[in-house]
Design an enzyme around this catalytic site. Structure first.
Site, PDB file in Angstrom:
ATOM      1  N   ARG A 115       0.871  -1.215  -0.250  1.00 58.14           N
ATOM      2  CA  ARG A 115      -0.028  -0.105  -0.137  1.00 58.14           C
ATOM      3  C   ARG A 115       0.938   1.307   0.317  1.00 58.14           C
ATOM      4  NH1 ARG A 115      -2.382   3.110   4.813  1.00 58.14           N
ATOM      5  NH2 ARG A 115      -3.569   4.573   3.762  1.00 58.14           N
TER       6      ARG A 115
ATOM      7  N   HIS B  47      -2.980  10.942   0.725  1.00 55.99           N
ATOM      8  CA  HIS B  47      -2.421  10.763   2.223  1.00 55.99           C
ATOM      9  C   HIS B  47      -1.749  12.170   2.468  1.00 55.99           C
ATOM     10  CE1 HIS B  47      -0.719   7.388   5.052  1.00 55.99           C
ATOM     11  NE2 HIS B  47      -0.587   8.559   5.514  1.00 55.99           N
TER      12      HIS B  47
END
Ligand code: PNW
Length: 490
Positions: free
Chosen positions: A84, A129
């Protein structure tokens, strides 16, 4: 004892996905190379360097931009099923908008993805993110309702560029940290500090960003690309301090404030913000002389758009808290914690990591999943982060981290045994990286990174060997000791 030996024989299903996680700003470096635009972390660390504990920044970080092949080699050493990572929006769209696509940025991610696929490692992409293009922040960022159009545009470029090979998409990492820490407080960029107001405005807009990106995939990409799209929340184990009605009610508000405002509109049976919290904020707002609640409402159309708009729920899980009703009046009015009116408690016997907030709370991962399962039964879950920090100068023999990880892995097996639809687990993190406001003073990596060394040499910690053995055998072996600290690819 019998119970322990029975436990040790439990095995993870063959199709359970094990991986590790990272994020673009924390590892990539190359902050202004090959056409990348400035993002809010570049801007903040360059213009306001003292907000970072060690005055550092992510300009070079672990220099993954130049070391991505070594990263993939580490994934192979560990035997990962999946990896990820997140895309840097400003590396792909330097001004945030899709009129100007930076081909060098697309090439970098293509190289990274293709290198993983060569070795059968499944790429899992987080679109956001925390590194918003600075130009979009100047236009309001998540305070602007237009952000959902900007995010949809960016998601389209990502699906078009990588979706032929990437089948697992996370729109957002941890809305709470974006909205509470970034807009309602000062502990993340952009440090807006709009207490009691910024968090809720951001929450609504971020949920709509997610919903639009989800529907875009559904309507235009899913039939060709066959992937799944979800969202990742930070969810800790929140428990009432006592079984008094006041503490139980305070804990419900706490859960709604910490993750419910982001999860209820998408996973909840009715959509929209959680009812008890919405009521509390409306009451407080009225007392405080606001013309309307500080928590905005969703229109019917918006509510419908968001409700049910996710294929799975990602969970970043680290720790636990006890909640009691009432607080000591040290929060500004209005503010998120003034709205909640709760106090945190952590027993002093809980082990503490190198991060001030990271206590090892017993069975917190299982309890967290059980609490979510009660709210949203049958949801498909992935643990998208879980980890333990050590000090920068600590030994490579990270036995306290191993203790934390083994307890968490037992809880994964407990959750599978309980029948929860839990599909995978990502350890945070593959390697040491820029830990946001803490700079390089807290290390979460299975691999140590030498940030003094221009080559950013990566060296496995003992926990890397323990994780590798888990992945190889699919059982938690408490007696396992690595034969040496030399890593190989099997
Ligand atoms: C996560 N909590 O943040 C982030 O996704 C990572 O980027 C970060 O490096 C990592 O955890 C370690 O800090 C967290 O509420 C946010 O307990 C909130 C919590 C934990 C971690």
């Amino acid at each position: 004892c019998l119970a322990a030996s029975v436990k040790q024989q439990r095995k993870f299903p063959d199709d359970f996905i094990f991986g590790t996680a990272t994020a673009s700003y924390q590892i990539e470096g190359a902050w202004d190379e090959d056409g990348k635009g400035e993002n809010i972390w570049d801007y903040m660390t360059h213009n306001n360097p003292t907000v970072i504990k060690d005055l550092s920044n992510g300009d070079i970080a672990a220099d993954t931009y130049h070391n991505y092949k070594r990263d993939v080699e580490m994934m192979r050493e560990l035997g990962l099923d999946a990896y990820r990572f997140s895309l840097s929006w400003a590396r792909i769209l330097p001004t945030g908008f899709s009129n100007n696509i930076n081909q060098a940025g697309i090439d970098f991610y293509n190289n990274y993805i293709n290198e993983m696929l060569k070795y059968n490692i499944q790429p899992m992409i987080t679109l956001y993110h925390w590194d918003l293009p600075q130009k979009l922040q100047e236009l309001g960022g998540f305070s602007s309702p237009l952000i959902s159009d900007w995010f949809e545009e960016y998601a389209r470029v990502a699906y078009e560029s990588f979706g032929d090979r990437v089948k697992f998409w996370i729109t957002f990492n941890e809305p709470r940290e974006v909205c509470y820490q970034g807009y309602g407080w000062t502990t993340m960029a952009p440090m807006l500090n709009a207490t009691g107001v910024g968090t809720y405005i951001c929450a609504k807009h971020l949920v709509l960003c997610h919903a639009k990106a989800y529907h875009l995939y559904n309507n235009e990409f899913r039939s060709k690309q066959n992937g799944i799209v979800g969202i990742t929340y930070s969810v800790n184990d929140f428990r009432p301090l006592t079984d008094s009605d006041e503490d139980i009610a305070a804990n419900i508000l706490r859960r709604q404030g910490e993750y419910g405002i982001y999860s209820e509109p998408i996973f909840g049976p009715d959509g929209g913000f959680p009812k008890e919290l919405a009521k509390r904020v409306a009451e407080k707002s009225a007392q405080q002389g606001y013309a309307k609640s500080r928590m905005p409402e969703f229109t019917d159309e918006e509510r419908k758009l968001a409700k049910g708009a996710s294929d799975f729920m990602g969970i970043n899980h680290y720790t636990g808290y006890f909640t009691s009703a009432g607080y000591d009046n040290s929060y500004p009015v209005p503010s998120f914690y003034d709205d909640l009116s709760i106090t945190d408690h952590r027993p002093s016997e809980w082990p503490l990591a190198a991060s001030s907030w990271l206590y090892q709370a017993p069975d917190s991962l299982f309890n967290t999943l059980a609490a979510l399962e009660e709210l949203y039964p049958g949801t498909e879950y992935y643990i998208t982060e879980n980890g333990w920090s050590v000090a920068p100068d600590s030994s490579l023999v990270d036995d306290d981290r191993i203790r934390y990880y083994r307890a968490a892995w037992e809880n994964l097996l407990d959750a599978i045994d309980a029948g929860f639809n839990l599909k995978g687990y990502m350890a945070w993190s593959l390697m040491d990286n820029f830990e946001w406001m803490q700079g390089y003073t807290e290390r979460f990596g299975l691999y140590h990174v030498d940030f003094e060394d221009p080559a950013r040499t990566r060296t496995p910690r003992k926990s890397a060997f323990v994780y590798k053995e888990l992945l190889r055998t699919r059982v938690i072996d408490y007696d396992f000791e690595p034969e040496s600290m030399v890593m190989t690819i099997d």
